[in-house]
Design an enzyme around this catalytic site. Structure first.
Site, mmCIF file in Angstrom:
data_model
loop_
_atom_site.group_PDB
_atom_site.id
_atom_site.type_symbol
_atom_site.label_atom_id
_atom_site.label_comp_id
_atom_site.label_asym_id
_atom_site.label_seq_id
_atom_site.Cartn_x
_atom_site.Cartn_y
_atom_site.Cartn_z
ATOM 1 N N ASN A 1 -24.867 14.600 -43.516
ATOM 2 C CA ASN A 1 -23.671 13.982 -42.959
ATOM 3 C C ASN A 1 -22.665 15.070 -42.531
ATOM 4 O O ASN A 1 -22.024 15.705 -43.359
ATOM 5 C CB ASN A 1 -23.068 13.068 -44.032
ATOM 6 N N ASP B 1 -22.623 12.036 -54.148
ATOM 7 C CA ASP B 1 -23.057 10.654 -53.975
ATOM 8 C C ASP B 1 -21.882 9.765 -54.358
ATOM 9 O O ASP B 1 -21.153 10.080 -55.301
ATOM 10 C CB ASP B 1 -24.265 10.370 -54.873
HETATM 11 P P1 IMP Z 1 -23.070 8.393 -49.698
HETATM 12 O O1 IMP Z 1 -22.087 8.959 -50.674
HETATM 13 O O2 IMP Z 1 -23.178 9.203 -48.453
HETATM 14 O O3 IMP Z 1 -24.380 8.091 -50.343
HETATM 15 O O4 IMP Z 1 -22.520 6.994 -49.161
HETATM 16 C C1 IMP Z 1 -21.827 6.145 -49.964
HETATM 17 C C2 IMP Z 1 -21.461 4.827 -49.295
HETATM 18 O O5 IMP Z 1 -20.501 4.234 -50.172
HETATM 19 C C3 IMP Z 1 -20.790 4.944 -47.940
HETATM 20 O O6 IMP Z 1 -21.682 4.749 -46.886
HETATM 21 C C4 IMP Z 1 -19.773 3.801 -47.987
HETATM 22 O O7 IMP Z 1 -20.391 2.594 -47.624
HETATM 23 C C5 IMP Z 1 -19.420 3.723 -49.458
HETATM 24 N N1 IMP Z 1 -18.231 4.547 -49.770
HETATM 25 C C6 IMP Z 1 -18.179 5.681 -50.490
HETATM 26 N N2 IMP Z 1 -16.921 6.167 -50.557
HETATM 27 C C7 IMP Z 1 -16.169 5.314 -49.833
HETATM 28 C C8 IMP Z 1 -14.782 5.306 -49.493
HETATM 29 O O8 IMP Z 1 -13.984 6.193 -49.846
HETATM 30 N N3 IMP Z 1 -14.381 4.265 -48.761
HETATM 31 C C9 IMP Z 1 -15.214 3.280 -48.334
HETATM 32 N N4 IMP Z 1 -16.502 3.257 -48.590
HETATM 33 C C10 IMP Z 1 -17.000 4.274 -49.338
#
Ligand code: IMP
Length: 193
Positions: A10, A69
């Site tokens: 990302n 994560d």
């Molecule tokens: P990852 O940390 O890239 O695995 O993604 C975590 C997922 O959790 C994201 O795609 C969002 O859908 C959700 N998420 C994590 N942090 C936030 C935040 O600060 N605001 C809104 N959604 C969040």
């Protein structure tokens, strides 16, 4: 010594880490610089998944590795979407997913929820370190705001009367799960590098 690999595909995350860590003299690297295959997130907690991601990359580079994560947990849904936050509703958009969640909570008295962010760091000796931040709050009755991303329009941080999508990024960062975990990471890096 001050090189750090950010183990994420990302680019927004890479950019955020750069903004925070480059002023401290760290040189930020990303996965485009090494041969790497995506790791399966088979952990049962945010911390386990962050560690799995950092560990999968540390073998391919000789520097500090960081992975994170994060996600939203809703009490009335037994903690869902939790570690499945990024892919909770398959191909549905964020807007559609948020509408489904509001519908799922329509008869629930308990609307409490919390965001978690776990950051895993593997140091030069191969030792792992975890930094975790939580933001408590509740699920709104309707989506509001256009800042932030993901579940922000339906999440009301504890003590506020607006969603986190109605906060500026500085306001959100001051109270957010990611802000808290990042500040713990920074303290560690300042003390040790
Ligand atoms: P990852 O940390 O890239 O695995 O993604 C975590 C997922 O959790 C994201 O795609 C969002 O859908 C959700 N998420 C994590 N942090 C936030 C935040 O600060 N605001 C809104 N959604 C969040």
């Amino acid at each position: 010594m001050k090189d750090i690999m950010i183990a994420t595909g990302n680019l927004n995350k890479v950019k955020e880490y750069k903004e925070i860590l480059e002023p401290l003299g760290f040189v930020i690297h990303d996965l485009s610089e090494i041969n790497h295959t995506d790791v399966e997130e088979t952990g049962t907690t945010f911390s386990e998944n962050a560690l799995l991601k950092a560990e999968s990359v540390v073998k391919s580079c000789k520097m500090i590795c960081i992975a994170d994560d994060s996600g939203l947990s809703i009490t009335a849904l037994d903690g869902a979407p939790g570690i499945y936050s990024a892919r909770f509703m398959g191909d549905k958009t964020n807007t559609e997913t948020n509408a489904v969640i509001i519908e799922m909570l329509k008869d629930k008295a308990d609307r409490s929820a919390w965001f978690t962010c776990a950051i895993a760091l593997i140091d030069h000796e191969g030792e792992s370190h975890l930094f975790e931040g939580i933001m408590e709050g509740s699920i709104a009755f309707e989506p509001k705001g256009s800042n932030g991303f993901g579940y922000d329009p339906i999440f009301i941080p504890k003590g506020l009367d607006k969603t986190s999508a109605e906060l500026t990024s500085a306001e959100k960062n001051a109270i957010s799960h990611r802000g808290k975990a990042t500040r713990l990471l920074l303290e560690y890096l300042k003390e040790n590098y």
